[in-house]
Design an enzyme around this catalytic site. Sequence first.
Site, short mmCIF file in Angstrom:
data_model
loop_
_atom_site.label_atom_id
_atom_site.label_comp_id
_atom_site.label_asym_id
_atom_site.label_seq_id
_atom_site.Cartn_x
_atom_site.Cartn_y
_atom_site.Cartn_z
N GLU A 141 -2.27 -6.94 6.85
CA GLU A 141 -1.05 -6.71 7.62
C GLU A 141 -1.11 -7.43 8.96
O GLU A 141 -2.18 -7.72 9.48
CB GLU A 141 -0.89 -5.21 7.85
CG GLU A 141 0.45 -4.83 8.41
CD GLU A 141 0.80 -3.38 8.12
OE1 GLU A 141 1.72 -2.89 8.77
OE2 GLU A 141 0.18 -2.76 7.26
N HIS A 165 0.83 -1.21 0.00
CA HIS A 165 0.00 0.00 0.00
C HIS A 165 0.87 1.26 0.00
O HIS A 165 2.01 1.25 0.44
CB HIS A 165 -0.96 0.01 1.19
CG HIS A 165 -0.28 0.04 2.53
ND1 HIS A 165 0.25 1.19 3.07
CD2 HIS A 165 -0.03 -0.94 3.42
CE1 HIS A 165 0.78 0.93 4.24
NE2 HIS A 165 0.62 -0.37 4.49
#
Length: 198
Positions: free
Chosen positions: A155, A48
């Site tokens: 994550e 990201h």
Amino acid sequence: MNDADSNDGQPQQYADGALHHSRTIKRKDSQLHFNAGCLPSKLILIRHGQSEGNVDEGLYSTKPDNAMRLTKLGWDMSKMAGRALRGQLPEGESVHFIVSPYCRTVETFHGVISAWSDPDVEFGHISNRSKRLKEWYTKLTNMGLTWHEDPRIREQDFGNFQDPQMIKKAKEERHKFGSFYYRFPHGESSSDVVSILE
């Protein structure tokens, strides 16, 4: 016996006591051949873009990790990654994206796929966000782009509403304990993350 193809597919005893069956080998070979035909020719990973949490770690104490949004720089990074990705792919090649459900990763995905169709330019006249997304997604699908969300690629979870002092202490403990197996309070270890993907 050593010859897995002898004895017309009957089970064979090896010196180490393991049984082996030539039909199993043939079945596995055909499965590998099938998988090779349907697996992608490339796997490209994109992290990201810069998020609010990357700029201010203190936000993690008041905002959930999954709700962190991209910064302006993060949006610029994701659009740049999209242009670079599209430039590497042959025209007309099908592309499938797998996206974490975190806000910053969905926003990164939107930035990346804007290299194929820019929603601000093509659908900016539609004020209703849901309708604009639907029109944009329809166009992208018609162009051969597909995607789905998968929470397994999110994550590592470092815990809920992270207290900066507690996280600092936990990171020091992790260094002493070993980073792969250390589990953050109310969170995950790297080992936990790996087991999710298996």
